[in-house]
Scaffold this motif. Sequence first.
Motif, PDB file in Angstrom:
ATOM      1  N   UNK A   4       0.834  -1.203   0.000  1.00  0.00           N
ATOM      2  CA  UNK A   4       0.000   0.000   0.000  1.00  0.00           C
ATOM      3  C   UNK A   4       0.871   1.255   0.000  1.00  0.00           C
ATOM      4  N   UNK A   5       0.688   2.128  -0.993  1.00  0.00           N
ATOM      5  CA  UNK A   5       1.438   3.388  -0.972  1.00  0.00           C
ATOM      6  C   UNK A   5       0.921   4.301   0.140  1.00  0.00           C
ATOM      7  N   UNK A   6       1.827   4.853   0.904  1.00  0.00           N
ATOM      8  CA  UNK A   6       1.459   5.721   2.030  1.00  0.00           C
ATOM      9  C   UNK A   6       1.947   7.124   1.724  1.00  0.00           C
ATOM     10  N   UNK A   7       1.012   8.066   1.714  1.00  0.00           N
ATOM     11  CA  UNK A   7       1.322   9.467   1.456  1.00  0.00           C
ATOM     12  C   UNK A   7       1.000  10.290   2.695  1.00  0.00           C
ATOM     13  N   UNK A   8       1.459  11.533   2.708  1.00  0.00           N
ATOM     14  CA  UNK A   8       1.216  12.424   3.846  1.00  0.00           C
ATOM     15  C   UNK A   8      -0.278  12.619   4.128  1.00  0.00           C
ATOM     16  N   UNK A   9      -1.145  12.793   3.112  1.00  0.00           N
ATOM     17  CA  UNK A   9      -2.584  12.931   3.404  1.00  0.00           C
ATOM     18  C   UNK A   9      -3.168  11.698   4.089  1.00  0.00           C
ATOM     19  N   UNK A  10      -2.703  10.523   3.684  1.00  0.00           N
ATOM     20  CA  UNK A  10      -3.209   9.298   4.314  1.00  0.00           C
ATOM     21  C   UNK A  10      -2.789   9.256   5.788  1.00  0.00           C
ATOM     22  N   UNK A  11      -1.559   9.659   6.062  1.00  0.00           N
ATOM     23  CA  UNK A  11      -1.082   9.687   7.445  1.00  0.00           C
ATOM     24  C   UNK A  11      -1.912  10.672   8.275  1.00  0.00           C
ATOM     25  N   UNK A  12      -2.231  11.826   7.689  1.00  0.00           N
ATOM     26  CA  UNK A  12      -3.047  12.822   8.393  1.00  0.00           C
ATOM     27  C   UNK A  12      -4.426  12.268   8.719  1.00  0.00           C
ATOM     28  N   UNK A  27      -6.863  15.466   5.614  1.00  0.00           N
ATOM     29  CA  UNK A  27      -6.090  14.848   4.542  1.00  0.00           C
ATOM     30  C   UNK A  27      -5.980  15.796   3.340  1.00  0.00           C
ATOM     31  N   UNK A  28      -7.081  16.467   3.007  1.00  0.00           N
ATOM     32  CA  UNK A  28      -7.062  17.414   1.894  1.00  0.00           C
ATOM     33  C   UNK A  28      -6.147  18.601   2.189  1.00  0.00           C
ATOM     34  N   UNK A  37       1.055  14.978  -2.347  1.00  0.00           N
ATOM     35  CA  UNK A  37       0.583  13.604  -2.143  1.00  0.00           C
ATOM     36  C   UNK A  37       1.537  12.585  -2.752  1.00  0.00           C
ATOM     37  N   UNK A  38       2.825  12.893  -2.711  1.00  0.00           N
ATOM     38  CA  UNK A  38       3.820  11.938  -3.186  1.00  0.00           C
ATOM     39  C   UNK A  38       3.915  10.763  -2.221  1.00  0.00           C
TER      40      UNK A  38
END
Length: 203
Positions: free
Chosen positions: A114-122, A157-158, A166-167
């Motif tokens: 699963x790719x994890x990006x900063x918005x997902x972490x937020x 997240x937004x 969202x890299x």
Amino acid sequence: MTHQTISETTEDMPGEAERARVLAVCRSNWEYRGIDDASVRDMLAELSEHLEEAASAGRSPQDVVGADVPGFAASWARARTPLHLRVLRMAALIPFALGALLLLTHLIDRTLALPVEAPRIAFYAVIIAVSVTLELRRGTLGFTRWLLVGVIGIGFAQLTSWLAGDDTLFRLPLWATLLLMLPGLPYAYGDIRARKAAAAAAE
């Protein structure tokens, strides 16, 4: 026995039956959670006193415990658990809840990494913060408020996406997601058994 006495007795029977049902549900829930017999007796005595006081004031058992009796029993069980055990439970269940969310995302995206990006972490940070708050306050949100929390999480997240992009930061393998859930499985299983036992006691 006068007509008035018969009437009062008849009217009181549903209230007595409901109080007995609440006590039975709580007893079953607490016993399945492994609370010792002496503590269960003390908790039942205290709850029974609260219910009787409510009845004397013309209030129903639901005014004391709410509509979700198993949820009330669970909150009391957590309140009576020593702090270090509550912290241990929280430390196990938070990764479990996070792992469950990640597993759902694995399934939706149909991916083993699963790719994890900063918005997902937020987004997950908001969910975890709410979970911690609930555990410390010993409350429950219900579906509607959880939906609201999800909306707030999406908003964060937004905002994070706008600020940080969202890299992909890293990719989380499925085995790591399952590993996150492992420590919380005994607690989750115990909670499920307790709720089932409480539901059976309520029938």
